[in-house]
Scaffold this motif. Structure first.
Motif, PDB file in Angstrom:
ATOM      1  N   GLU A   1     -41.037 -38.079 -51.398  1.00  0.00           N
ATOM      2  CA  GLU A   1     -42.485 -38.255 -51.498  1.00  0.00           C
ATOM      3  C   GLU A   1     -42.858 -39.605 -52.104  1.00  0.00           C
ATOM      4  O   GLU A   1     -43.806 -40.265 -51.668  1.00  0.00           O
ATOM      5  CB  GLU A   1     -43.097 -37.149 -52.359  1.00  0.00           C
ATOM      6  N   MET A   2     -42.104 -40.012 -53.119  1.00  0.00           N
ATOM      7  CA  MET A   2     -42.441 -41.238 -53.844  1.00  0.00           C
ATOM      8  C   MET A   2     -41.841 -42.493 -53.194  1.00  0.00           C
ATOM      9  O   MET A   2     -42.089 -43.609 -53.635  1.00  0.00           O
ATOM     10  CB  MET A   2     -41.948 -41.153 -55.294  1.00  0.00           C
ATOM     11  N   GLY A   3     -41.028 -42.303 -52.142  1.00  0.00           N
ATOM     12  CA  GLY A   3     -40.470 -43.443 -51.442  1.00  0.00           C
ATOM     13  C   GLY A   3     -39.317 -44.112 -52.171  1.00  0.00           C
ATOM     14  O   GLY A   3     -39.112 -45.325 -52.023  1.00  0.00           O
ATOM     15  N   VAL A   4     -38.560 -43.343 -52.972  1.00  0.00           N
ATOM     16  CA  VAL A   4     -37.412 -43.914 -53.685  1.00  0.00           C
ATOM     17  C   VAL A   4     -36.178 -43.072 -53.363  1.00  0.00           C
ATOM     18  O   VAL A   4     -36.262 -41.986 -52.790  1.00  0.00           O
ATOM     19  CB  VAL A   4     -37.651 -43.938 -55.215  1.00  0.00           C
ATOM     20  N   SER A   5     -35.032 -43.571 -53.757  1.00  0.00           N
ATOM     21  CA  SER A   5     -33.786 -42.841 -53.516  1.00  0.00           C
ATOM     22  C   SER A   5     -33.584 -41.768 -54.586  1.00  0.00           C
ATOM     23  O   SER A   5     -34.190 -41.820 -55.665  1.00  0.00           O
ATOM     24  CB  SER A   5     -32.599 -43.805 -53.526  1.00  0.00           C
ATOM     25  N   ARG A   6     -32.697 -40.837 -54.289  1.00  0.00           N
ATOM     26  CA  ARG A   6     -32.400 -39.789 -55.277  1.00  0.00           C
ATOM     27  C   ARG A   6     -31.756 -40.357 -56.544  1.00  0.00           C
ATOM     28  O   ARG A   6     -32.116 -39.945 -57.646  1.00  0.00           O
ATOM     29  CB  ARG A   6     -31.498 -38.730 -54.646  1.00  0.00           C
ATOM     30  N   PRO A   7     -30.814 -41.319 -56.438  1.00  0.00           N
ATOM     31  CA  PRO A   7     -30.286 -41.901 -57.685  1.00  0.00           C
ATOM     32  C   PRO A   7     -31.368 -42.552 -58.552  1.00  0.00           C
ATOM     33  O   PRO A   7     -31.320 -42.464 -59.775  1.00  0.00           O
ATOM     34  CB  PRO A   7     -29.278 -42.945 -57.178  1.00  0.00           C
ATOM     35  N   THR A   8     -32.350 -43.181 -57.899  1.00  0.00           N
ATOM     36  CA  THR A   8     -33.441 -43.789 -58.676  1.00  0.00           C
ATOM     37  C   THR A   8     -34.268 -42.726 -59.373  1.00  0.00           C
ATOM     38  O   THR A   8     -34.637 -42.863 -60.549  1.00  0.00           O
ATOM     39  CB  THR A   8     -34.335 -44.633 -57.749  1.00  0.00           C
TER      40      THR A   8
END
Length: 318
Positions: A32-39
């Motif tokens: 949803e936020m447009g970032v990767s899971r590690p981030t």
């Protein structure tokens, strides 16, 4: 944003953490936020370890820079600039440095433009700004003629536009700009009466709070009656715990940051294209403000957007 490739602001990271702590899967929130899971895991981990401070940006500067010009040499470069007003091409041979290195040093110390330096003393005089977000807010009103349905002279041509103009009246664009970060908000109103100005100030303070500026300390305006005598304005200032300040008479440059923002407002929103109605122009304001605050490179902030200064009030990246 503070880092060139940062996807989320501090406010966005707070939303991400709240959603994850609310029980939602990290993978879904990250998408949803447009970032990767590690981030996403990184921000949740930092919040759990450090709380609110863990969401702030950290300097990307390396711990060691063995090839950086020694401080003593940098001081000598600055001294030659201030005392003899030499440029990079002349300072370089004196100190045995490439002109490009000298230029970077001068830029780092804000001495790269002679127009920013007092000639007799060598003291930087051009730029001034408050030390932290919220310390001073500039407020001003810009008056714009309303656009008739079907378009005005910019759409139909001057002769045809004059025939359709009639008595359309004016829009009053109330704008507030934070002195340190240049973060800005604007609203369109039918007048500039004291009650209207007071309502805008209250909503502007709420906007700055939502963006990460917890308190407005001072508000600088021109000498319009609503700001000098308006009871509603004084009550709004008191409600915020802020101090009102007035510019010197006939000295609009005292309120220069919002005056310059008004020019950008005209160039990049009001007159950027022919609008076919007043409503169309009004609806385009929100997109302009978002671009200005979050994406548009600001020359006074080392080509970073204003939100970068909110996330990093000490100016680590600007």
């Amino acid at each position: 944003m503070s880092h060139r490739n940062a996807r989320l602001t501090v406010h966005g990271r707070r939303i991400l953490v709240d959603r994850v702590l609310g029980g939602r899967p990290v993978a879904h929130v990250a998408a949803e936020m447009g970032v990767s899971r590690p981030t996403a895991h990184k921000w949740v981990r930092r919040w759990r370890a450090e709380g609110e401070t863990g969401l702030a940006d950290r300097s990307s500067r390396p711990r060691h820079t063995p090839h950086r010009t020694p401080r003593a040499v940098e001081a000598r470069v600055c001294d030659l600039r201030r005392t003899r007003k030499l440029g990079p091409a002349r300072i370089g041979p004196v100190l045995g440095l490439p002109a490009s290195t000298v230029h970077r040093i001068l830029t780092r110390h804000r001495l790269n433009r002679l127009s920013w330096i007092d000639r007799p003393t060598g003291t930087p005089i051009r730029r001034y700004e408050r030390d932290r977000p919220g310390e001073l807010i500039h407020i001003d009103v810009k008056k714009l003629g309303r656009i008739p349905d079907g378009g005005g002279h910019r759409t139909l041509g001057r002769q045809a536009g004059r025939a359709t103009r009639g008595n359309m009246g004016f829009d009053y664009i109330h704008s507030a700009v934070d002195d340190h970060s240049r973060l800005a908000c604007s609203e369109i109103h039918p007048d500039e009466k004291a009650a209207t100005c007071a309502g805008f100030l209250t909503r502007a303070a709420a906007f700055f709070h939502d963006q990460g500026i917890p308190r407005v300390e001072r508000v600088l305006t021109d000498n319009a009656w609503a700001y000098r005598k308006g009871l509603a304005w004084k009550n709004a200032l008191a409600g915020l715990g802020a101090t009102g300040k007035l510019t010197r008479a006939y000295r609009p440059q005292t309120n220069g940051k919002v005056e310059r923002f008004n020019r950008t407002l005209l160039d990049e929103w009001a007159y950027i294209r022919p609008y076919t109605s007043n409503t169309e122009r009004a609806e385009a304001l929100a997109d302009f403000l978002h671009t200005y605050n979050h994406h548009r490179c600001h020359t006074a902030l080392n080509r970073h957007p204003p939100i970068s200064r909110v996330n990093n009030p000490a100016g680590q990246y600007t």
